[in-house]
Every structure is written in C-alpha cells, then in structure tokens.
Write a protein that holds these residues in place. Structure first.
Motif, PDB file in Angstrom:
ATOM      1  N   TYR A 124       0.913  -1.283  -0.020  1.00 53.08           N
ATOM      2  CA  TYR A 124       0.094  -0.094  -0.055  1.00 53.08           C
ATOM      3  C   TYR A 124       0.911   1.114  -0.135  1.00 53.08           C
ATOM      4  CZ  TYR A 124      -3.610  -3.208   1.428  1.00 53.08           C
ATOM      5  OH  TYR A 124      -4.494  -4.398   1.427  1.00 53.08           O
ATOM      6  N   VAL A 125       0.754   2.026  -1.097  1.00 57.04           N
ATOM      7  CA  VAL A 125       1.736   3.198  -1.264  1.00 57.04           C
ATOM      8  C   VAL A 125       1.158   4.438  -1.062  1.00 57.04           C
ATOM      9  CG1 VAL A 125       3.560   4.120  -2.885  1.00 57.04           C
ATOM     10  CG2 VAL A 125       3.197   1.718  -2.568  1.00 57.04           C
ATOM     11  N   ALA A 126       1.698   5.349  -0.183  1.00 62.58           N
ATOM     12  CA  ALA A 126       1.477   6.760   0.171  1.00 62.58           C
ATOM     13  C   ALA A 126       2.403   7.665  -0.669  1.00 62.58           C
ATOM     14  CB  ALA A 126       1.501   7.041   1.501  1.00 62.58           C
ATOM     15  N   LEU A 127       2.087   8.445  -1.588  1.00 61.38           N
ATOM     16  CA  LEU A 127       2.960   9.055  -2.580  1.00 61.38           C
ATOM     17  C   LEU A 127       2.844  10.554  -1.754  1.00 61.38           C
ATOM     18  CD1 LEU A 127       1.808   8.740  -6.168  1.00 61.38           C
ATOM     19  CD2 LEU A 127       3.800   7.539  -4.960  1.00 61.38           C
ATOM     20  N   THR A 128       4.179  11.107  -1.816  1.00 57.28           N
ATOM     21  CA  THR A 128       4.338  12.425  -1.120  1.00 57.28           C
ATOM     22  C   THR A 128       5.369  13.195  -1.973  1.00 57.28           C
ATOM     23  OG1 THR A 128       4.379  13.423   0.925  1.00 57.28           O
ATOM     24  CG2 THR A 128       5.791  11.772   0.843  1.00 57.28           C
ATOM     25  N   CYS A 129       5.515  14.502  -1.444  1.00 56.81           N
ATOM     26  CA  CYS A 129       6.809  15.121  -1.729  1.00 56.81           C
ATOM     27  C   CYS A 129       6.949  16.042  -0.511  1.00 56.81           C
ATOM     28  CB  CYS A 129       6.365  16.260  -2.917  1.00 56.81           C
ATOM     29  SG  CYS A 129       7.711  17.030  -3.342  1.00 56.81           S
ATOM     30  N   TRP A 179      -0.079  15.464 -12.849  1.00 56.97           N
ATOM     31  CA  TRP A 179       0.224  14.670 -13.552  1.00 56.97           C
ATOM     32  C   TRP A 179       1.323  13.889 -13.169  1.00 56.97           C
ATOM     33  CZ3 TRP A 179       5.076  14.402 -15.455  1.00 56.97           C
ATOM     34  CH2 TRP A 179       5.629  15.883 -15.808  1.00 56.97           C
ATOM     35  N   ALA A 180       2.328  14.171 -12.430  1.00 64.59           N
ATOM     36  CA  ALA A 180       3.382  13.692 -11.685  1.00 64.59           C
ATOM     37  C   ALA A 180       2.939  12.487 -11.116  1.00 64.59           C
ATOM     38  CB  ALA A 180       4.269  14.558 -11.202  1.00 64.59           C
ATOM     39  N   PHE A 181       2.240  12.820 -10.051  1.00 63.30           N
ATOM     40  CA  PHE A 181       1.636  11.548  -9.061  1.00 63.30           C
ATOM     41  C   PHE A 181       1.026  10.664 -10.074  1.00 63.30           C
ATOM     42  CE2 PHE A 181       2.128  14.943  -6.123  1.00 63.30           C
ATOM     43  CZ  PHE A 181       3.135  14.481  -5.000  1.00 63.30           C
ATOM     44  N   MET A 182       0.280  11.054 -11.000  1.00 66.30           N
ATOM     45  CA  MET A 182      -0.650  10.038 -12.079  1.00 66.30           C
ATOM     46  C   MET A 182       0.444   9.188 -12.728  1.00 66.30           C
ATOM     47  SD  MET A 182      -3.437  12.503 -13.431  1.00 66.30           S
ATOM     48  CE  MET A 182      -4.390  11.459 -14.231  1.00 66.30           C
ATOM     49  N   LEU A 183       1.803   9.745 -13.195  1.00 68.79           N
ATOM     50  CA  LEU A 183       2.569   9.176 -13.834  1.00 68.79           C
ATOM     51  C   LEU A 183       3.056   7.972 -13.053  1.00 68.79           C
ATOM     52  CD1 LEU A 183       4.084   8.714 -16.380  1.00 68.79           C
ATOM     53  CD2 LEU A 183       5.808  10.500 -15.749  1.00 68.79           C
ATOM     54  N   VAL A 184       3.561   8.487 -11.834  1.00 67.41           N
ATOM     55  CA  VAL A 184       4.143   7.471 -10.800  1.00 67.41           C
ATOM     56  C   VAL A 184       3.155   6.551 -10.356  1.00 67.41           C
ATOM     57  CG1 VAL A 184       4.824   7.293  -8.294  1.00 67.41           C
ATOM     58  CG2 VAL A 184       5.510   9.043  -9.581  1.00 67.41           C
ATOM     59  N   THR A 185       1.824   6.641 -10.277  1.00 65.40           N
ATOM     60  CA  THR A 185       0.717   5.737 -10.136  1.00 65.40           C
ATOM     61  C   THR A 185       0.642   4.792 -11.193  1.00 65.40           C
ATOM     62  OG1 THR A 185      -0.490   7.520  -8.536  1.00 65.40           O
ATOM     63  CG2 THR A 185      -1.697   5.501  -9.358  1.00 65.40           C
ATOM     64  N   ASN A 241       0.767   0.936 -10.388  1.00 57.88           N
ATOM     65  CA  ASN A 241      -0.428   0.178 -10.555  1.00 57.88           C
ATOM     66  C   ASN A 241      -0.408  -1.558 -10.858  1.00 57.88           C
ATOM     67  OD1 ASN A 241      -2.230   1.828  -9.798  1.00 57.88           O
ATOM     68  ND2 ASN A 241      -2.651   2.540 -11.821  1.00 57.88           N
ATOM     69  N   PRO A 242       0.742  -1.716 -11.716  1.00 58.24           N
ATOM     70  CA  PRO A 242       0.678  -3.365 -11.944  1.00 58.24           C
ATOM     71  C   PRO A 242       1.347  -4.077 -10.561  1.00 58.24           C
ATOM     72  CG  PRO A 242       1.815  -2.196 -13.810  1.00 58.24           C
ATOM     73  CD  PRO A 242       1.478  -1.181 -12.679  1.00 58.24           C
ATOM     74  N   PHE A 243       1.912  -3.151  -9.681  1.00 63.81           N
ATOM     75  CA  PHE A 243       2.539  -3.925  -8.526  1.00 63.81           C
ATOM     76  C   PHE A 243       1.733  -3.506  -7.168  1.00 63.81           C
ATOM     77  CE2 PHE A 243       5.601  -3.133 -11.765  1.00 63.81           C
ATOM     78  CZ  PHE A 243       6.253  -4.344 -11.996  1.00 63.81           C
ATOM     79  N   ALA A 244       1.641  -2.478  -6.967  1.00 63.26           N
ATOM     80  CA  ALA A 244       1.090  -2.080  -5.429  1.00 63.26           C
ATOM     81  C   ALA A 244      -0.501  -2.321  -5.454  1.00 63.26           C
ATOM     82  CB  ALA A 244       1.044  -0.568  -5.452  1.00 63.26           C
ATOM     83  N   LYS A 245      -0.720  -2.587  -4.088  1.00 59.67           N
ATOM     84  CA  LYS A 245      -2.305  -2.991  -4.007  1.00 59.67           C
ATOM     85  C   LYS A 245      -3.221  -1.803  -3.864  1.00 59.67           C
ATOM     86  CE  LYS A 245      -1.937  -6.983  -0.942  1.00 59.67           C
ATOM     87  NZ  LYS A 245      -2.266  -7.473   0.469  1.00 59.67           N
ATOM     88  N   LYS A 246      -2.545  -0.723  -3.525  1.00 57.91           N
ATOM     89  CA  LYS A 246      -3.170   0.601  -3.374  1.00 57.91           C
ATOM     90  C   LYS A 246      -2.093   1.909  -3.546  1.00 57.91           C
ATOM     91  CE  LYS A 246      -7.000   3.196  -1.342  1.00 57.91           C
ATOM     92  NZ  LYS A 246      -7.986   3.273  -2.503  1.00 57.91           N
ATOM     93  N   VAL A 247      -2.558   2.860  -4.344  1.00 59.42           N
ATOM     94  CA  VAL A 247      -1.575   3.955  -4.330  1.00 59.42           C
ATOM     95  C   VAL A 247      -2.645   5.272  -3.907  1.00 59.42           C
ATOM     96  CG1 VAL A 247      -0.012   5.470  -5.528  1.00 59.42           C
ATOM     97  CG2 VAL A 247      -0.307   2.970  -6.055  1.00 59.42           C
ATOM     98  N   MET A 248      -2.147   6.144  -2.881  1.00 62.13           N
ATOM     99  CA  MET A 248      -2.573   7.234  -2.625  1.00 62.13           C
ATOM    100  C   MET A 248      -1.566   8.371  -2.614  1.00 62.13           C
ATOM    101  SD  MET A 248      -6.124   6.697  -1.833  1.00 62.13           S
ATOM    102  CE  MET A 248      -6.067   8.245  -1.107  1.00 62.13           C
ATOM    103  N   VAL A 249      -2.198   9.647  -2.926  1.00 65.17           N
ATOM    104  CA  VAL A 249      -1.131  10.656  -2.498  1.00 65.17           C
ATOM    105  C   VAL A 249      -1.523  11.170  -0.870  1.00 65.17           C
ATOM    106  CG1 VAL A 249      -0.802  13.282  -2.905  1.00 65.17           C
ATOM    107  CG2 VAL A 249      -1.262  11.617  -4.770  1.00 65.17           C
TER     108      VAL A 249
END
Length: 168
Positions: free
Chosen positions: A63-68, A77-83, A87-95
């Motif tokens: 489960y991944v929390a994206l931050t800066c 779009w930067a967070f979308m690109l990382v997501t 996506n093929p690996f993580a169960k869930k991605v959130m900012v």
C-alpha cells in the motif's frame, strides 16, 4: 457464597473491533522529492528518466502513500505518472501520508460492512488496538453503526463512554 456472574458476557452487547478490518500488507511512503531537480523543480524529461530506472517490483503488494517532502509545486500529472508505474504492482496508491492511506483503506472496508447484525442492539466500538487505526475510521464506524444500533459506546465493556442512544 454466591456464584460470580459475568454480566458483560451475558449481555446483548456487541463489541465492534476496527482492528479486525485492518488490511494486511506492507505500507510504504514514496517521496518523489529525490526525483526533482535540487529537490524542488520538476523537469519532465529528467523525471521520466528517473521513473524508468526504478525497479517497481519492490512495491509488489504494498500500500503506497505518495508524497513530496519538499515545498515543490508538483503538477497533478506527476503523481498520476508514478501511479501508472505502480499500478501493476501495488495494492493501492494514494497521495498523502500514512494516515491518509490508512483512512482510505478503512473507508473501503467500512463502506462494505454489513451492519444488520447491530440492529437494535447495544454496540461498543473497541478503543484500544495494536494496529494503526486512524481517528477517521472511528468516525466512519459510528456514522454507519449509529444508523441501526440501539446504542453506541466507545472503549471496553468495563469502562465505556456512551456516545449515542436511539430515542424511543
């Protein structure tokens, strides 16, 4: 000598433990600051090349929390690109931070929760937990349980705080 009677065990009181809804899996915070020029400026070409060099498989079932963590202004779009890479690996991605991530995970579980077994019964929402239950999960739980329960309390059966009682 009279027999000791456990009145709590004999009551119709239902204990609801949010910890039981805790989704198992590793939590990871992914800080994109290191992929920015001097930690502050997003240069698209460089950013994309950093992303291509990442072994995304290390986030398998996370489960991944994206931050800066810098004060950079990061375009959406930067967070979308990382997501898209995760996506093929993580169960869930959130900012956001870990609490935002946990809140989102609990929200998914609580939205699906069948509360019919709590109908017209006293319910205690267990307060102590060994897992990271965010405060918002407790708010979501009472919101859902209150719709059907006779009463809602918080804590333990031996020392609970009354929160709601249905009007007769």
């Amino acid at each position: 000598m009279s027999e000791i009677v456990n009145r709590v065990a004999q009551s119709k009181l239902i204990t609801f433990d949010l910890e039981e809804l805790y989704p198992e899996g590793k939590r990871t915070v992914l800080d994109i600051k290191d992929w920015l020029y001097e930690g502050f400026i997003l240069r698209e070409k460089e950013f994309r090349s950093y992303l291509e060099a990442v072994d995304w498989a290390v986030y398998q079932d996370n489960y991944v929390a994206l931050t800066c963590s810098s004060d950079a202004i990061v375009p959406g779009w930067a967070f979308m690109l990382v997501t898209a890479k995760l996506n093929p690996f993580a169960k869930k991605v959130m900012v956001g931070d870990l609490e935002t991530l946990e809140t989102s995970l609990y929200q998914e579980k609580l939205e699906k929760l069948d509360v019919s077994s709590f109908a017209d019964k006293p319910v205690i929402i267990k307060g102590c937990s060994n897992k990271p239950v965010p405060q918002n999960a407790y708010l979501m739980a009472i919101t859902k349980i209150q719709q059907v329960a006779k009463s809602v309390m918080y804590g333990e059966a031996c020392s609970s705080v009354p929160l709601y009682k249905k009007k007769k």
